[in-house]
Design a protein around this motif. Structure first.
Motif, short mmCIF file in Angstrom:
data_model
loop_
_atom_site.label_atom_id
_atom_site.label_comp_id
_atom_site.label_asym_id
_atom_site.label_seq_id
_atom_site.Cartn_x
_atom_site.Cartn_y
_atom_site.Cartn_z
N ALA A 243 0.84 -1.20 0.00
CA ALA A 243 0.00 0.00 0.00
C ALA A 243 0.88 1.25 0.00
CB ALA A 243 -0.94 0.00 1.21
N ARG A 244 1.96 1.23 0.74
CA ARG A 244 2.88 2.38 0.77
C ARG A 244 3.48 2.59 -0.63
NH1 ARG A 244 4.60 6.85 3.81
NH2 ARG A 244 6.70 7.32 3.14
N TRP A 245 3.87 1.50 -1.29
CA TRP A 245 4.44 1.59 -2.63
C TRP A 245 3.41 2.20 -3.59
CZ3 TRP A 245 6.23 -3.29 -5.82
CH2 TRP A 245 6.99 -2.87 -6.92
N ALA A 246 2.18 1.72 -3.52
CA ALA A 246 1.12 2.27 -4.38
C ALA A 246 0.93 3.76 -4.11
CB ALA A 246 -0.18 1.51 -4.16
N GLU A 247 0.92 4.17 -2.85
CA GLU A 247 0.75 5.59 -2.51
C GLU A 247 1.88 6.44 -3.09
OE1 GLU A 247 0.57 5.69 1.77
OE2 GLU A 247 -1.26 4.48 1.79
N LEU A 248 3.10 5.94 -3.02
CA LEU A 248 4.25 6.67 -3.57
C LEU A 248 4.08 6.87 -5.07
CD1 LEU A 248 7.08 4.80 -1.64
CD2 LEU A 248 6.34 7.17 -1.26
#
Length: 148
Positions: A31-36
């Protein structure tokens, strides 16, 4: 909210700087990767060339500056969680992805030499929240018709 030095906070709060925090789960890391990636939706990112045709030893070390994996590696939070570099093998290990999943995210055969960050983010989210495939949709439709 105002800034207070740690020394001041220690006099008014129970501060434990040595307290360990919980490690992020696989889903939280994804999810963090997607947000970035969603923060830079129109940026064109480099893909990796034909990952499925590379021998395992070569695939592990594949990298491309400015790739979706590089976006993750540039993030201090993900590095603090243990992301060690921006290679295919490290992304596979850190995000706990299969070769098939990572192939879908970074291989040139899906979008050419570059991919929009927004598309890469959507592909990461698809791993987090898989959509039913064609067979599952047909089966579901058949079951709905039969129960009517």
């Amino acid at each position: 909210m105002r800034y207070e030095p740690r020394e001041r906070l220690q006099t008014i709060a129970d501060v434990h700087p040595d307290m360990e925090r919980r490690a992020m789960t696989r889903d939280e890391r994804l999810a963090r990767w997607a947000e970035l990636l969603e923060r830079i939706p129109d940026q064109r990112l480099s893909t990796l060339s034909e990952t499925e045709y590379q021998p395992t030893w070569a695939r592990k070390t594949m990298r491309n500056a400015g790739s979706p994996i590089s976006v993750a590696f540039e993030d201090a939070v993900l590095r603090a969680e243990g992301l060690q570099d921006d290679t295919y093998g490290e992304a596979r290990r850190f995000f706990e992805l299969s070769d098939w999943e990572l192939h879908q995210l970074v291989c040139s055969c899906h979008s050419g030499a570059t991919v929009r960050a927004e598309t890469a983010a959507r592909n990461v989210r698809d791993i987090l929240e898989p959509r039913p495939g064609l067979f599952a949709m047909l089966l579901n439709a058949l079951l709905v018709v039969r129960s009517s």
